[in-house]
Design an enzyme around this catalytic site. Structure first.
Site, PDB file in Angstrom:
ATOM      1  N   HIS A 150       0.652  -0.894   0.134  1.00 25.01           N
ATOM      2  CA  HIS A 150       0.017  -0.031   0.238  1.00 25.01           C
ATOM      3  C   HIS A 150       0.588   1.377  -0.620  1.00 25.01           C
ATOM      4  CE1 HIS A 150      -2.765  -3.063   2.524  1.00 25.01           C
ATOM      5  NE2 HIS A 150      -3.407  -2.367   1.195  1.00 25.01           N
TER       6      HIS A 150
ATOM      7  N   ARG B  25      -2.464  -5.603  -8.402  1.00 24.41           N
ATOM      8  CA  ARG B  25      -1.088  -7.127  -7.842  1.00 24.41           C
ATOM      9  C   ARG B  25      -1.285  -8.532  -9.411  1.00 24.41           C
ATOM     10  NH1 ARG B  25      -3.173  -7.315  -2.424  1.00 24.41           N
ATOM     11  NH2 ARG B  25      -5.424  -6.780  -3.329  1.00 24.41           N
TER      12      ARG B  25
ATOM     13  N   LYS C 213     -17.138  -7.613  10.440  1.00 19.78           N
ATOM     14  CA  LYS C 213     -17.302  -9.225  11.077  1.00 19.78           C
ATOM     15  C   LYS C 213     -15.543  -9.825  11.206  1.00 19.78           C
ATOM     16  CE  LYS C 213     -20.168 -11.526   8.193  1.00 19.78           C
ATOM     17  NZ  LYS C 213     -20.667  -9.744   7.350  1.00 19.78           N
TER      18      LYS C 213
HETATM   19  N1  LIG Z   1       0.324  -4.942  -2.999  1.00 12.62           N
HETATM   20  C1  LIG Z   1       0.255  -4.518  -2.692  1.00 12.62           C
HETATM   21  N2  LIG Z   1       1.027  -3.501  -4.210  1.00 12.62           N
HETATM   22  C2  LIG Z   1      -0.700  -2.755  -4.972  1.00 12.62           C
HETATM   23  N3  LIG Z   1      -1.472  -2.467  -5.110  1.00 12.62           N
HETATM   24  C3  LIG Z   1      -1.948  -3.103  -4.092  1.00 12.62           C
HETATM   25  C4  LIG Z   1      -1.156  -3.697  -3.411  1.00 12.62           C
HETATM   26  N4  LIG Z   1      -2.135  -4.617  -1.855  1.00 12.62           N
HETATM   27  C5  LIG Z   1      -2.728  -3.734  -1.787  1.00 12.62           C
HETATM   28  N5  LIG Z   1      -3.229  -3.419  -2.874  1.00 12.62           N
HETATM   29  C6  LIG Z   1      -3.974  -1.992  -3.402  1.00 12.62           C
HETATM   30  O1  LIG Z   1      -4.365  -1.471  -2.692  1.00 12.62           O
HETATM   31  C7  LIG Z   1      -6.301  -1.133  -2.408  1.00 12.62           C
HETATM   32  C8  LIG Z   1      -6.610  -0.918  -0.954  1.00 12.62           C
HETATM   33  O2  LIG Z   1      -6.470  -3.226  -0.886  1.00 12.62           O
HETATM   34  P1  LIG Z   1      -7.003  -3.609   0.327  1.00 12.62           P
HETATM   35  O3  LIG Z   1      -6.905  -2.191   1.110  1.00 12.62           O
HETATM   36  O4  LIG Z   1      -8.510  -4.942  -0.435  1.00 12.62           O
HETATM   37  O5  LIG Z   1      -5.693  -4.310   0.233  1.00 12.62           O
HETATM   38  P2  LIG Z   1      -5.670  -5.906   0.547  1.00 12.62           P
HETATM   39  O6  LIG Z   1      -3.969  -5.702   0.803  1.00 12.62           O
HETATM   40  O7  LIG Z   1      -5.666  -6.524  -0.960  1.00 12.62           O
HETATM   41  O8  LIG Z   1      -5.871  -6.691   1.838  1.00 12.62           O
HETATM   42  P3  LIG Z   1      -6.737  -7.786   1.869  1.00 12.62           P
HETATM   43  O9  LIG Z   1      -6.250  -9.011   1.499  1.00 12.62           O
HETATM   44  O10 LIG Z   1      -8.234  -7.374   2.982  1.00 12.62           O
HETATM   45  O11 LIG Z   1      -8.166  -7.447   0.660  1.00 12.62           O
HETATM   46  C9  LIG Z   1      -6.389  -2.197  -3.736  1.00 12.62           C
HETATM   47  O12 LIG Z   1      -5.995  -1.142  -4.921  1.00 12.62           O
HETATM   48  C10 LIG Z   1      -5.511  -3.038  -3.746  1.00 12.62           C
HETATM   49  O13 LIG Z   1      -5.674  -3.760  -5.480  1.00 12.62           O
HETATM   50 MG   LIG Z   2      -7.957  -6.860  -0.637  1.00 16.46          MG
END
Ligand SMILES: Nc1ncnc2c1ncn2[C@@H]1O[C@H](COP(=O)(O)OP(=O)(O)OP(=O)(O)O)[C@@H](O)[C@H]1O
Ligand SMILES: [Mg+2]
Length: 160
Positions: free
Chosen positions: A17, A93, A44
């Site tokens: 992120h 990703r 939840k």
């Molecule tokens: N490692 C990463 N590299 C690039 N973008 C990412 C990465 N992790 C998450 N994102 C992007 O960040 C945004 C928010 O993601 P989100 O909060 O769903 O995180 P997540 O890591 O996918 O969590 P979860 O496992 O709960 O789904 C989305 O657009 C997702 O594609």
């Molecule tokens: Mg996600």
């Protein structure tokens, strides 16, 4: 001034992120990290409260300027209008991200907001909040994949 809205659950924030935030900031003057969810009732499957997530993101983005951290509920397009954002930023990703995000981006474009995609950095393309929680819960190390403060919070929450 250009402003982007980067929405997600950030439960918790990872280096994946943070990489998206830093790179989006090079393109936009301001990046609003928008944590989705209701502050009053913890969904939840969330591990951290909205306040905890906002606090962690604020802490790990301290070194950057032009970053704002906010909570939002409801329709993303409506929130973007309220904060006057020019675009939504999403990270990509995998093909599964693509399938889902393509649909959302098309719908949001129809409702008046464009989406700009940042492709995952190769070092971080396998990272997700869920994976960080799962590994920590099972006693594995996530050092180098999340900021140290997030690693500590994960261990605290998940220690048996
Ligand atoms: N490692 C990463 N590299 C690039 N973008 C990412 C990465 N992790 C998450 N994102 C992007 O960040 C945004 C928010 O993601 P989100 O909060 O769903 O995180 P997540 O890591 O996918 O969590 P979860 O496992 O709960 O789904 C989305 O657009 C997702 O594609
Ligand atoms: Mg996600």
């Amino acid at each position: 001034m250009t402003k982007a809205c980067y929405p997600g659950s950030f439960d918790p924030i990872t280096y994946g992120h943070l990489d998206v935030i830093e790179r989006a900031r090079r393109v936009f003057d301001e990046v609003v990290v928008a944590v989705s969810g209701s502050p009053s009732n913890l969904s939840k499957n969330a591990l951290f409260t909205i306040d905890e997530r906002l606090e962690m993101i604020t802490e790990v983005t301290q070194h950057l300027d032009g970053i704002k951290v906010m909570n939002f509920e409801g329709l993303l397009v409506e929130f973007c209008r309220q904060i006057d954002a020019n675009a939504v930023v999403k990270g990509l990703r995998t093909v599964s991200d693509f399938d889902y995000e393509m649909q959302m981006a098309q719908m949001n474009a129809r409702m008046g907001i464009e989406t700009v995609f940042v492709v995952a950095g190769p070092k971080y393309s396998y990272l997700s909040s869920s994976l960080m929680k799962e590994v920590t819960k099972l006693g594995g190390e996530v050092t180098g994949l999340v900021p140290p403060t997030v690693e500590r919070s994960l261990k605290e929450k998940l220690k048996r």
